[in-house]
Scaffold this motif. Structure first.
Motif, PDB file in Angstrom:
ATOM      1  N   THR A 162      48.274  10.030  70.146  1.00 54.33           N
ATOM      2  CA  THR A 162      49.710   9.483  70.760  1.00 54.33           C
ATOM      3  C   THR A 162      50.816   9.668  69.522  1.00 54.33           C
ATOM      4  OG1 THR A 162      48.616   7.743  71.887  1.00 54.33           O
ATOM      5  CG2 THR A 162      50.835   7.182  71.017  1.00 54.33           C
ATOM      6  N   GLN A 182      54.429   2.197  72.507  1.00 59.79           N
ATOM      7  CA  GLN A 182      53.779   3.579  72.721  1.00 59.79           C
ATOM      8  C   GLN A 182      52.478   3.798  71.920  1.00 59.79           C
ATOM      9  OE1 GLN A 182      56.056   6.895  70.697  1.00 59.79           O
ATOM     10  NE2 GLN A 182      54.976   8.293  71.480  1.00 59.79           N
ATOM     11  N   ALA A 227      54.487   8.428  75.592  1.00 60.12           N
ATOM     12  CA  ALA A 227      55.990   7.997  75.421  1.00 60.12           C
ATOM     13  C   ALA A 227      56.666   7.927  76.833  1.00 60.12           C
ATOM     14  CB  ALA A 227      56.603   9.281  74.545  1.00 60.12           C
ATOM     15  N   SER A 271      51.305  13.082  73.302  1.00 58.72           N
ATOM     16  CA  SER A 271      52.565  12.146  72.793  1.00 58.72           C
ATOM     17  C   SER A 271      53.452  11.911  74.028  1.00 58.72           C
ATOM     18  CB  SER A 271      52.984  12.784  71.749  1.00 58.72           C
ATOM     19  OG  SER A 271      52.368  12.855  70.609  1.00 58.72           O
ATOM     20  N   ALA A 273      54.918   4.392  78.066  1.00 61.40           N
ATOM     21  CA  ALA A 273      55.435   3.095  77.400  1.00 61.40           C
ATOM     22  C   ALA A 273      56.580   2.289  77.950  1.00 61.40           C
ATOM     23  CB  ALA A 273      55.422   3.289  75.915  1.00 61.40           C
ATOM     24  N   VAL A 328      61.447   4.465  72.622  1.00 64.49           N
ATOM     25  CA  VAL A 328      60.454   5.326  73.048  1.00 64.49           C
ATOM     26  C   VAL A 328      61.066   6.375  73.654  1.00 64.49           C
ATOM     27  CG1 VAL A 328      58.122   5.319  74.001  1.00 64.49           C
ATOM     28  CG2 VAL A 328      58.956   3.365  72.940  1.00 64.49           C
TER      29      VAL A 328
END
Length: 486
Positions: free
Chosen positions: A62, A259, A344, A340, A347, A137
Motif C-alpha cells: 500500500t 490509505q 489510494a 498503491s 481510501a 490521499v
C-alpha cells in the motif's frame, strides 16, 4: 532491442496484470455474491476477514508504489544515497501502525479514520478531517497515476499522460471488482513475483554497468568530489531536512491516514495486525536499497543520463536487461504501483461514502448501496487523478508536502485516546496547523525566517503540538476515550 520488442514486452506486462486482476476479482465476486449485501464492510473492509500474510503484504505494498520506485530514483539523482531514508521512514511507519494506531482503529471497530475523530472529538472534527484526508490521499493517487504512466511510457515510448490512462484503467479494475479482498489477494501473488524480478534485475545490472562494477560507480562520484552522494547520511543539512523530515512526515501522516489503516481494519483481529508487521516491514524496507543503487548508477551512465532524473532509471532497466526479465520486472513494478493506486483510490472513496454521504445524507444506507456508491466514487476519483497526472511534480517532494496535512491528526488522536479530548481544541489545532502549512508552501514566510530548506512537516508538527497541548490544558475537556472506557 527494437520498438517491436518493446511493444511485445508491454503487451506481456498488461496481459499478466489483466489476467491476475480480473481473474481474482471474478473469483471473489462469484464466491461472495450473496454475502456482499449482508456482510459488514464486505466491499471496503473484506468483511474484516483477511489473514496475516495478506494483511502484511497489503500493508507493505500500500505504501510501496510510485514514490518508492520512481520517486526514489528521481530523488537519488539529486541527493544520492541519503534517499534510502524514504524507505527507512516507511519501516518506522509500519512499526507504529502495526503496534499502535492500526490496533486502536481495529479495536474501535470503525470503517474510516475520520470516524475515529468523531468518536473522540465530535462531528465537526470528523467532517474537517474527512475533506482534508480525502484530498491528501487523492493527491497521492495522482502521483501513483504518474508512476503508471512512466512505466508504460518507458516500455512503449508513449507519452506519460497516455500511459497513465492505460495504467489507470487496470488500476481501477484492481479494486472496483471486489474491493479490499481483491486488493489483498492480488497483492499476495504480485509481491513474490516482484521481489524475484527485482533481485534478478539487480544482478543483471551489476554485471552490465560500464564502470567495472559498483566499485567503479563509487569511483566516478569520488573523482568528481561528490562523496556525499554515496553516504546514507549525506550531509548535515540533508540529514535534517530530508532524512529526519521524511521520517517525521511519513510516520505522523500515514500511521493515521485511511490509505494505510484500511488494510489493518480489514484484518481478522488485532493479533493479525501484530503478526503482519514481521512480513510488512522487511518487504517494504529492503526495496529502497536496490532502487537507490540503480539510481546512483543511472545518473552517471552516459547511455541513459541524458534522459534526466525522471526517466534515466527506468531506461537503465531497458538498456541492460534481456526482454524476458524486462517483462518480469516491469510487470512487478506495475503491480506495486497498481497496489498503491488501488489503495489510494479506495481510501477517499470510502471516506466520501461513510463520512460524507452516509453520515450527512443517508444514515440508513445498506451494505449493497454502500458498495455501489463506493464503486462510483472509485471511478470518478480515478478519472480525475489520471487527468491530473499529466502535471508531473517531483514525486517525493510532493509526497512530503501532502503528508504534512495529516500531522496534526496524529497528535490529536494520541491525546484524545490517552490524555484529554475537546472538540474545540481539535478544531483549533487543525485550523492553525493547516494555515501554517499553506503559508509555508505558498508565501515567502520560510525565506523571511531564513528557513527556506526546512520541509513543511517541521512547522506543522510544532504548531500541532503547541496549540493542542495549550488548548487541552486550558479549555474544558473530557478524559481520553480509552481512559474513560477503562
Amino acid at each position: 532491442m527494437g520498438v517491436v520488442s518493446h511493444w511485445g514486452v508491454l503487451l506481456t506486462v498488461l496481459a499478466y496484470e489483466v489476467i491476475v486482476v480480473v481473474g481474482i476479482g471474478a473469483f471473489i465476486k462469484s464466491r461472495e455474491r450473496k454475502s456482499e449485501a449482508c456482510a459488514t464492510g464486505g466491499f471496503t473492509l473484506a468483511g474484516r476477514s483477511l489473514p496475516w500474510p495478506v494483511v502484511g503484504v497489503t500493508l507493505a505494498l500500500t505504501v510501496l508504489g510510485t514514490p518508492h520506485i520512481f520517486g526514489v530514483l528521481e530523488m537519488t539523482w539529486h541527493i544520492g544515497a541519503v534517499s534510502v531514508w524514504f524507505g527507512l521512514a516507511h519501516v518506522a511507519l509500519l512499526v507504529v501502525a502495526c503496534t499502535s494506531t492500526g490496533l486502536w482503529a481495529r479495536r474501535l471497530n470503525i470503517t474510516t479514520m475520520p470516524e475515529m475523530l468523531s468518536l473522540i472529538f465530535g462531528d465537526t472534527a470528523r467532517l474537517m478531517v474527512s475533506c482534508v484526508m480525502a484530498g491528501m490521499v487523492w493527491g497521492i493517487l495522482t502521483l501513483e497515476a504518474q508512476g503508471l504512466g512512466i512505466i508504460i511510457s518507458t516500455i512503449s515510448g508513449l507519452p506519460i499522460a497516455q500511459g497513465a490512462v492505460i495504467g489507470g484503467i487496470i488500476g481501477t479494475l484492481y479494486v472496483v471488482l471486489a474491493g479490499m479482498k481483491e486488493i489483498g489477494w492480488v497483492n499476495l501473488i504480485n509481491c513474490f513475483i516482484m521481489y524475484v524480478g527485482l533481485i534478478l534485475a539487480f544482478v543483471y545490472i551489476s554485471m552490465g554497468i560500464p564502470f567495472d562494477g559498483w566499485d567503479g560507480v563509487a569511483a566516478v562520484y569520488m573523482q568528481h568530489g561528490n562523496e556525499f552522494m554515496l553516504s546514507t547520511l549525506g550531509t548535515p543539512d540533508l540529514l535534517l531536512t530530508f532524512a529526519l523530515g521524511t521520517v517525521l512526515a511519513t510516520v505522523t501522516c500515514h500511521s493515521v491516514a485511511q490509505q494505510l489503516i484500511q488494510p489493518a481494519l480489514a484484518a481478522k483481529s488485532e493479533g493479525t495486525i501484530k503478526k503482519a508487521l514481521w512480513l510488512a516491514a522487511p518487504l517494504n524496507g529492503f526495496f529502497c536499497v536496490f532502487v537507490v543503487c540503480i539510481g546512483l548508477a543511472a545518473k552517471i551512465d552516459p547511455g541513459v543520463s541524458a534522459l534526466g532524473p525522471k526517466l534515466a532509471g527506468p531506461a537503465m532497466f531497458m538498456r541492460y536487461l534481456p526482454p524476458w526479465l524486462i517483462a518480469l520486472l516491469f510487470a512487478t513494478f506495475l503491480a506495486a504501483v497498481l497496489s498503491s493506486f488501488a489503495a489510494a483510490v479506495l481510501a477517499p472513496a470510502t471516506i466520501f461514502t461513510i463520512d460524507i454521504y452516509k453520515n450527512l445524507f443517508r444514515p440508513d444506507l445498506c451494505e449493497k448501496e454502500e458498495a455501489f456508491v463506493t464503486r462510483a466514487g472509485i471511478i470518478v476519483l480515478a478519472v480525475l487523478a489520471i487527468v491530473a497526472a499529466g502535471n508531473m511534480p517531483p514525486i517525493v517532494s510532493a509526497i512530503n508536502w501532502l503528508f504534512a496535512w495529516i500531522t496534526p491528526v496524529f497528535f490529536l488522536i494520541i491525546f484524545g485516546l490517552f490524555w484529554r479530548r475537546s472538540g474545540a481544541a481539535a478544531v483549533t489545532t487543525l485550523l492553525v496547523s493547516w494555515i501554517i502549512n499553506m503559508l509555508w508552501s505558498f508565501t515567502a514566510l520560510p525565506v523571511a525566517m531564513g528557513m527556506a530548506d526546512i520541509p513543511n512537516v517541521y512547522p506543522t508538527l510544532i504548531s500541532s503540538l503547541v496549540v493542542s497541548v495549550a488548548m487541552l490544558s486550558v479549555v474544558r475537556t473530557e478524559r481520553g476515550l480509552f481512559l474513560k472506557r477503562a
